[in-house]
Design an enzyme around this catalytic site. Structure first.
Site, PDB file in Angstrom:
ATOM      1  CD  GLU A 285     -95.686  29.845 -28.620  1.00 26.73           C
ATOM      2  OE1 GLU A 285     -95.806  30.822 -29.297  1.00 26.73           O
ATOM      3  OE2 GLU A 285     -94.297  29.159 -28.736  1.00 26.73           O
ATOM      4  CG  HIS A 306    -102.056   1.728 -38.693  1.00 28.11           C
ATOM      5  ND1 HIS A 306    -102.219   0.283 -38.868  1.00 28.11           N
ATOM      6  CD2 HIS A 306    -102.988   2.444 -39.399  1.00 28.11           C
ATOM      7  CE1 HIS A 306    -103.302   0.330 -39.819  1.00 28.11           C
ATOM      8  NE2 HIS A 306    -103.586   1.654 -40.157  1.00 28.11           N
ATOM      9  CE  LYS A 420     -87.317  31.729 -26.141  1.00 26.82           C
ATOM     10  NZ  LYS A 420     -87.601  32.927 -26.591  1.00 26.82           N
TER      11      LYS A 420
END
Ligand code: PA5
Length: 432
Positions: A285, A306, A420
């Site tokens: 961020e 893996h 948002k």
């Protein structure tokens, strides 16, 4: 005493001397503007100010309150998202271990919008209360008070508290939010929740050493004073001698400049996975703006050797790695004798797991470096509060210095608003 050391030996060979010197000069200038508070977003430097002038009264109040919650709770819900929960999760999982201990079990909510998870949590709480008489408390954490994930989960969980505890419900809820304004402050006043403040000048992802991280950590039985003092000790040391942070920032800058695009943040201890997750948000961020930044990806070794080990070893060469390590053995457990030796593992019967894991780490570093991946090793001398506090501040500081080197504001996150807006529009929110 340094409790966190940086080993850059597996990364610096990827950088030319002239590029390195330029970057160090830039890192020095960035650190200076941070100290002088002249860089972008300098109104957000509270994460440094709280260490410079600690509020001892607040720290003592948090400690007393955490002990009291420990006494009267078996389950403690932390309701928050992003910077309002990743730090406490990182500290709790690193120091309190993977399985329920003798204090309250810490549960998380409000960090996504899954109704299934919330329903399962409520069913679990009901079962615990009914069958074991478990006592439940909750800390809702949201600086803005408006973050949908947290606000909705809080509404649903508040209803649960009202149903189970009736008029006692508010005494089991603590709200941590901005100093004034916002829904959480209103609800806290209306219902009488105990309240803590996130200082205006501390952004979410830099807030782990405020009540945001300290109350849940204290409830988990962590010595929050030692955590805070670890951070303060390294703050004071790095103010005078910032070399480790400048080198760390310069290295990331050079590798980014060369076209490296991804920073894999890993550890070889499952208890440190949440810490990688916290660093992922802190880096991501803060630096992902204007088309810049190393994409941080939190992974867990050897598990992920893996899954994406092949990609790391031989895929596109645009990676760097940051490995969080712990020097002191965390357990003396050895595999032990086999029944008949037919699993072929007798040669490891008496070798502690710590040593096996260490050899896996050394082998991985060697293989990845040989495969063209620069590896930055961040080493805690032991896994305790002091060392973790040091690591937290080191990461906060390197984030700020590095993002200043990119010429950006480390403390805002304008891009997060985009999803948002679209989500609220889809949900039919009035002013979206
Ligand atoms: O770092 C940040 O500022 C964000 O990750 C916030 O912590 C996150 O969005 C939650 O915000 P709030 O505490 O306002 O609910």
């Amino acid at each position: 005493m340094e409790r966190v050391t940086l080993d850059l030996l597996q990364a610096t060979p990827f950088v030319e001397t002239s590029q390195w010197h330029r970057a160090i000069g830039r890192a020095e200038a960035s650190f200076e503007s941070l100290k002088q508070e002249t860089g972008p977003g300098s109104e957000w430097l509270g994460w440094r100010r709280i260490l410079k002038n600690p509020d001892r009264e607040l720290l003592a109040r948090l400690d007393t309150h955490a002990r009291q919650i420990r006494e009267d709770s078996d389950l403690f819900i932390v309701c928050g998202i992003g910077g309002s929960y990743l730090g406490s999760r990182a500290v709790v999982e690193a120091l309190a271990g993977s399985f329920p201990g003798d204090g309250p079990t810490i549960l998380f909510a409000g960090h996504h919008l899954s109704g299934r998870y919330l329903q399962q949590l409520i069913d679990f709480l009901d079962r615990e209360v009914r069958e074991r008489g478990s006592r439940v408390s909750m800390n809702v954490i949201s600086k803005s008070g408006t973050t949908l994930e947290t606000a909705l989960a809080f509404r649903t969980l508040r209803n649960w508290f009202d149903r189970v505890y009736g008029s006692d419900a508010p005494s089991r809820i603590v709200a941590t939010t901005a100093p004034e304004g916002g829904v959480l402050n209103r609800l806290a006043s209306q219902f009488g929740y105990q309240r803590y403040v996130i200082p205006n000048d501390v952004g979410g992802r830099f807030s782990v050493l405020t009540p945001v991280g300290l109350l849940p950590s204290g409830v988990a039985g962590i010595d929050t004073e030692a955590l805070f003092e670890g951070a303060r000790a390294v703050f004071l040391r790095l103010e005078a001698v910032p070399k480790p942070v400048l080198e760390h920032a310069a290295l990331r800058y050079c590798l980014h400049e060369q076209g490296r695009a991804i920073d894999l943040i890993s550890s070889f201890e499952p208890n440190l996975s949440a810490l990688s997750g916290w660093a992922q948000q802190l880096f991501g961020e803060s630096e992902g703006k204007s088309g810049n930044g190393l994409f941080p990806a939190s992974i867990s070794y050897t598990t992920d050797l893996h899954s994406i080990g092949q990609m790391v070893q031989q895929g596109r060469r645009n990676l760097i790695e940051t490995i969080l390590e712990v020097e002191e053995p965390l357990s003396g457990l050895v595999p032990g004798d086999g029944v008949s030796g037919e699993d072929g593992l007798d040669y490891l019967a008496d070798t502690p797991y710590h040593e096996i894991n260490r050899q896996a780490l050394e082998g991985t570093v060697e293989a990845h470096r040989e495969g063209g991946v620069p590896v930055i090793r961040v080493r805690l001398n032991r896994l305790d509060e002091g060392a973790l506090g040091e690591l937290i501040y080191h990461f906060e500081l390197i984030t700020a210095v590095y993002v200043y080197m990119l010429g950006q504001n480390p403390f805002d996150q304008p891009g997060v608003e985009e999803y948002k807006k679209a989500m609220y529009r889809n949900l039919g929110k009035g002013d979206a």
